[in-house]
Design a protein around this motif. Sequence first.
Motif, PDB file in Angstrom:
ATOM      1  N   ARG A  31       0.898  -1.234  -0.010  1.00 17.93           N
ATOM      2  CA  ARG A  31      -0.074   0.100  -0.080  1.00 17.93           C
ATOM      3  C   ARG A  31       0.783   1.449  -0.040  1.00 17.93           C
ATOM      4  O   ARG A  31       0.533   2.228  -0.799  1.00 17.93           O
ATOM      5  CB  ARG A  31      -1.069   0.076   1.209  1.00 17.93           C
ATOM      6  N   GLU A  32       2.004   1.183   0.775  1.00 18.47           N
ATOM      7  CA  GLU A  32       2.794   2.427   0.749  1.00 18.47           C
ATOM      8  C   GLU A  32       3.453   2.529  -0.275  1.00 18.47           C
ATOM      9  O   GLU A  32       3.466   3.888  -1.029  1.00 18.47           O
ATOM     10  CB  GLU A  32       3.789   2.221   1.995  1.00 18.47           C
ATOM     11  N   LEU A  33       4.107   1.678  -1.179  1.00 25.72           N
ATOM     12  CA  LEU A  33       4.855   1.813  -2.228  1.00 25.72           C
ATOM     13  C   LEU A  33       3.683   2.173  -3.585  1.00 25.72           C
ATOM     14  O   LEU A  33       3.853   2.951  -4.222  1.00 25.72           O
ATOM     15  CB  LEU A  33       5.378   0.186  -2.639  1.00 25.72           C
ATOM     16  N   ILE A  37       4.234   5.639  -5.601  1.00 25.01           N
ATOM     17  CA  ILE A  37       4.136   5.614  -6.923  1.00 25.01           C
ATOM     18  C   ILE A  37       2.889   6.664  -7.688  1.00 25.01           C
ATOM     19  O   ILE A  37       3.031   7.356  -8.596  1.00 25.01           O
ATOM     20  CB  ILE A  37       4.262   4.334  -7.606  1.00 25.01           C
ATOM     21  N   ALA A  38       1.793   6.479  -6.939  1.00 24.85           N
ATOM     22  CA  ALA A  38       0.451   7.086  -7.439  1.00 24.85           C
ATOM     23  C   ALA A  38       0.570   8.464  -7.363  1.00 24.85           C
ATOM     24  O   ALA A  38      -0.047   9.220  -8.127  1.00 24.85           O
ATOM     25  CB  ALA A  38      -0.447   6.355  -6.713  1.00 24.85           C
ATOM     26  N   GLU A  44       7.285  11.591 -14.094  1.00 29.56           N
ATOM     27  CA  GLU A  44       7.834  10.733 -13.208  1.00 29.56           C
ATOM     28  C   GLU A  44       7.531   9.208 -13.312  1.00 29.56           C
ATOM     29  O   GLU A  44       8.323   8.533 -13.295  1.00 29.56           O
ATOM     30  CB  GLU A  44       7.921  11.288 -11.722  1.00 29.56           C
ATOM     31  N   GLN A  45       6.217   8.967 -13.521  1.00 29.79           N
ATOM     32  CA  GLN A  45       5.797   7.533 -13.375  1.00 29.79           C
ATOM     33  C   GLN A  45       6.241   7.050 -14.776  1.00 29.79           C
ATOM     34  O   GLN A  45       6.651   5.910 -15.197  1.00 29.79           O
ATOM     35  CB  GLN A  45       4.207   7.494 -13.601  1.00 29.79           C
ATOM     36  N   PRO A  78      -2.997   2.232 -14.530  1.00 32.12           N
ATOM     37  CA  PRO A  78      -2.290   2.765 -13.442  1.00 32.12           C
ATOM     38  C   PRO A  78      -0.919   2.358 -13.475  1.00 32.12           C
ATOM     39  O   PRO A  78      -0.642   1.209 -13.123  1.00 32.12           O
ATOM     40  CB  PRO A  78      -3.078   2.793 -12.083  1.00 32.12           C
ATOM     41  N   THR A  79       0.159   3.246 -13.247  1.00 32.93           N
ATOM     42  CA  THR A  79       1.483   2.905 -13.284  1.00 32.93           C
ATOM     43  C   THR A  79       1.680   1.992 -12.096  1.00 32.93           C
ATOM     44  O   THR A  79       2.602   0.900 -12.090  1.00 32.93           O
ATOM     45  CB  THR A  79       2.538   4.159 -13.329  1.00 32.93           C
ATOM     46  N   GLU A  80       1.304   2.546 -10.965  1.00 39.32           N
ATOM     47  CA  GLU A  80       1.580   1.753  -9.658  1.00 39.32           C
ATOM     48  C   GLU A  80       1.092   0.132  -9.700  1.00 39.32           C
ATOM     49  O   GLU A  80       1.668  -0.672  -9.347  1.00 39.32           O
ATOM     50  CB  GLU A  80       0.968   2.476  -8.557  1.00 39.32           C
ATOM     51  N   ASP A  81      -0.065  -0.056 -10.636  1.00 41.72           N
ATOM     52  CA  ASP A  81      -0.447  -1.462 -10.754  1.00 41.72           C
ATOM     53  C   ASP A  81       0.274  -2.163 -11.627  1.00 41.72           C
ATOM     54  O   ASP A  81       0.714  -3.387 -11.494  1.00 41.72           O
ATOM     55  CB  ASP A  81      -2.095  -1.687 -11.438  1.00 41.72           C
ATOM     56  N   TYR A  82       0.798  -1.575 -12.567  1.00 41.45           N
ATOM     57  CA  TYR A  82       1.640  -2.159 -13.495  1.00 41.45           C
ATOM     58  C   TYR A  82       3.140  -2.632 -13.192  1.00 41.45           C
ATOM     59  O   TYR A  82       3.593  -3.524 -13.083  1.00 41.45           O
ATOM     60  CB  TYR A  82       1.891  -1.128 -14.818  1.00 41.45           C
ATOM     61  N   LEU A  83       3.763  -1.560 -12.460  1.00 36.50           N
ATOM     62  CA  LEU A  83       5.010  -1.780 -11.739  1.00 36.50           C
ATOM     63  C   LEU A  83       5.073  -2.636 -10.638  1.00 36.50           C
ATOM     64  O   LEU A  83       5.842  -3.704 -10.633  1.00 36.50           O
ATOM     65  CB  LEU A  83       5.809  -0.321 -11.214  1.00 36.50           C
ATOM     66  N   LEU A  84       3.872  -2.829  -9.797  1.00 35.82           N
ATOM     67  CA  LEU A  84       3.813  -3.706  -8.768  1.00 35.82           C
ATOM     68  C   LEU A  84       3.673  -5.004  -9.126  1.00 35.82           C
ATOM     69  O   LEU A  84       3.884  -6.137  -8.417  1.00 35.82           O
ATOM     70  CB  LEU A  84       2.817  -3.196  -7.621  1.00 35.82           C
ATOM     71  N   GLY A  85       3.112  -5.348 -10.335  1.00 36.83           N
ATOM     72  CA  GLY A  85       2.807  -6.533 -10.917  1.00 36.83           C
ATOM     73  C   GLY A  85       3.993  -7.161 -11.646  1.00 36.83           C
ATOM     74  O   GLY A  85       3.965  -8.359 -11.830  1.00 36.83           O
TER      75      GLY A  85
END
Length: 115
Positions: A31-33, A37-38, A44-45, A78-85
């Motif tokens: 959640r923090e990460l 990113i969000a 930046e993303q 969303p970039t955060e979903d892509y990167l965390l996957g």
Amino acid sequence: MQLPISTDKVATVIIRARKFDADMPDAGQGRELRAFIAALNEDEQAALTAILWIGRETFDASEFDEAFATARDEATTPTEDYLLGIPLLADYLEDGMNALGIDVEDEGEEAFPSV
């Protein structure tokens, strides 16, 4: 080359991604990460995504501008979903920064000792 994201922010993502990988699922690190990113702006993303792609050798370091433009133009989730996957996110980001000639290891430890 001047990246559209600070080395400190990339180092923060790397450090938090390493903690996320080592943590128990749903223990808060994700959640923090994701929130960090969000909160980044669109450039930046896109830069994070481009650095990742360079780290996993989808693009060469000399193709950063193309990778960056592709990341901006083709973002559909969303970039955060892509990167965390992506498994090994921290390693790919670190490898990408190294390929670009930027050492984030010392930077991150000094800038974010408690992260």
